[in-house]
Design a protein around this motif. Sequence first.
Motif, short mmCIF file in Angstrom:
data_model
loop_
_atom_site.label_atom_id
_atom_site.label_comp_id
_atom_site.label_asym_id
_atom_site.label_seq_id
_atom_site.Cartn_x
_atom_site.Cartn_y
_atom_site.Cartn_z
N VAL A 253 1.97 2.92 2.39
CA VAL A 253 2.18 4.12 3.23
C VAL A 253 2.57 5.03 3.25
O VAL A 253 4.39 4.89 3.81
CB VAL A 253 1.25 3.11 4.81
CG1 VAL A 253 0.93 4.43 5.17
CG2 VAL A 253 -0.36 2.81 4.52
N ARG B 94 0.96 -1.74 -0.72
CA ARG B 94 -0.08 0.22 0.16
C ARG B 94 1.35 1.01 0.11
O ARG B 94 0.60 2.20 -0.02
CB ARG B 94 -1.31 -0.04 0.74
CG ARG B 94 -2.10 -1.01 1.01
CD ARG B 94 -3.25 -0.62 0.12
NE ARG B 94 -3.78 -2.24 0.19
CZ ARG B 94 -4.70 -2.22 -1.22
NH1 ARG B 94 -4.68 -0.92 -2.04
NH2 ARG B 94 -5.10 -3.15 -1.90
N TRP C 176 -1.91 6.13 0.75
CA TRP C 176 -1.08 5.19 1.11
C TRP C 176 -1.91 5.05 -1.10
O TRP C 176 -2.64 5.98 -1.64
CB TRP C 176 -2.36 4.47 1.59
CG TRP C 176 -3.43 4.43 1.57
CD1 TRP C 176 -4.88 4.17 1.28
CD2 TRP C 176 -4.31 5.57 2.38
NE1 TRP C 176 -5.49 3.91 0.92
CE2 TRP C 176 -6.04 4.93 1.69
CE3 TRP C 176 -4.07 6.83 2.96
CZ2 TRP C 176 -6.64 5.43 2.46
CZ3 TRP C 176 -5.01 7.09 3.38
CH2 TRP C 176 -6.46 7.31 3.84
#
Length: 639
Positions: free
Chosen positions: A32, A30, A46
């Motif tokens: 992030v 993801r 993200w």
Amino acid sequence: MQRFILSISALLAFASQPTFAQRQMENLGRGVVAIQQGRDSTFVSWRLLGTDSENLAFNLYRKTGDQAPVKLNKTPLTKSTSFLDTKASSTEARSYFVKPVLKGAEQAASAPFTLAANAPARPYLSVPLQVPPPGEELGSAYTYSANDASVGDLDGDGEYEIILKWDPSNGKNPPQPGVTGPTFLDAYTLAGKRLWRINLGKNIRSGAAYTQFMVYDLDSDGRAELVCKTADGTIDGTGKPIGGASKDWRTLTSATDPKYGKIVDGPEYLTVFDGLTGAALASQPYTPTRYPLDGWGGIGGNGGNDVTGGRPDRFTACVAYLDGVHPSVVFVRGWYGRTVLSAWDWRQGKLTQRWIFDSKDGNNPYSGMANHNLTVADVDQDGRDEVCVGAMTVDDNGQGLYTTGLRHGDAIHLTDMDPAHPGLEVFGIHESEEKTLALNTPGVAMYDAKTGKTLFSQSPGVDVGRGVAADIDPTHLGFENWGGPGGLRDVHGKTITEKVPSSTNFLVWWDGDLTRELLDKNRIDKWDWTKAETRNLLTAEGCVANNGTKATPTLSADILGDWREEVIWRTSDSHELRIYSTTIPTEHRFYTLMHDPQYRLSIAWQNTSYNQPPHTGFYLGAGMKKPPQPKIVLTGIKQ
């Protein structure tokens, strides 16, 4: 009976439509990222993946110290993949992670992004570097600066590492005589841990034209490899030499020799390195050889030639899906006259030649058409990639697709610039000087990427050194372009205003709208179409650009967070890379650009010679339609 005939016709029509296999691409996490903006304000973003459902939502969590995680959103987030946390105390260590939500059910949590207690409020992530020591070679002293970079998932965890080239201060262009220090290639995690260092050795000359390094997961095992040109004495990331470790193939007979310091003899190799360890996995003789030294001139550039190792020592490279499923590497030798593209596959531990395209000599219509750069796209929409090296394009099978006759240039842009025109377009600028002035070829042109048909051209016989195409004005549908006479033009070549942006260089999606921003030196600027002037959005204090007057970043790519791009610059002392990531909210939600095949490949070739900004395979700009779902399958070993 009539219904039966209609059914057969429908089946035949369906069968005639192209069906594409899915390309094997990185299994990303993801990504992030959290950027501290102030004492209690943190911007978090993200990735949405190219394989995610359109209905996928997210819950964002913050974990502070040893406390239980706290969900920050009241209802699942669906409008964007970013969030401004205004209730976090910067005096405590904390981490952020997301959980995808599908049909009301939470999925597994992403890897967290951690901010230390009292983290400084700054718009970048810091990656510390280990600068190679200075040296001296035959009386020529040199120091090192961080230069171009690429990214790849070297360890298979779904997140990127950085592969960085180090340039010595005595690097040379191919026409220039003189010795250089060696080029180094390093791999770093985003936290600054160095994984390995490769020393390309004395038999690889240093400079922008020589070392193009391709980083990609070529065998779809979940970990990226590095491929580049090597020679006797190259030392891999484990300390082992390639070829004859003590060989010195440099021309050192006389400092007045125009070949002095150049390498015009000795073997050349193409080597695949393990991305995690830097170990050399396989080497093959580099194709083609440099010989004959005087066999590389032509009608490109100034139309000249030499016998001193200048023309054959100009390289570009790329990654392309030549079969529509698996990535291959293509290494290119020669720009101004003879141009040779050499395609290779890395499969099951073997490096094998796929095909060679050779423009041969000055009488070939493909001769003299190559740029200092290239780009890759599926221009004929058959599911397989073509390589556009400037004013010519080579098909996926290694045969010439077309040549435009527009000749060599220094900049190229290929994407869907005109949503009203079918397919993709190519915009570029072209050189005219010395022997080639009489050819009167246009300094500025746009052509159809599938057929090579010129859509507009301007400034015949004018030597245009820089040109850019991007959507920077939403009041005109499609991309604007500038460079050379004619001011700021629309997608059809009509002048919008004689005023032009403050730079003609790189581009970046940075703010929250769909138009693109300008990236030049250590600045990100915005074109104000209402006032026809440029205004600054960000200046990276303490950072410098690369490659002299080219003033390009270390890398510009969507490597973290949402679909907007990050910019990596080096600090002035090269002790640090700084990854700048936007903190501007956006209402637009797209999958990561790294899952758009054309964009991802443009990140692989970005370090090539005269670096160019990346573009997507679809129209991304004001008035755009929803991006097409990429035809990809994620492979690898993400943990």
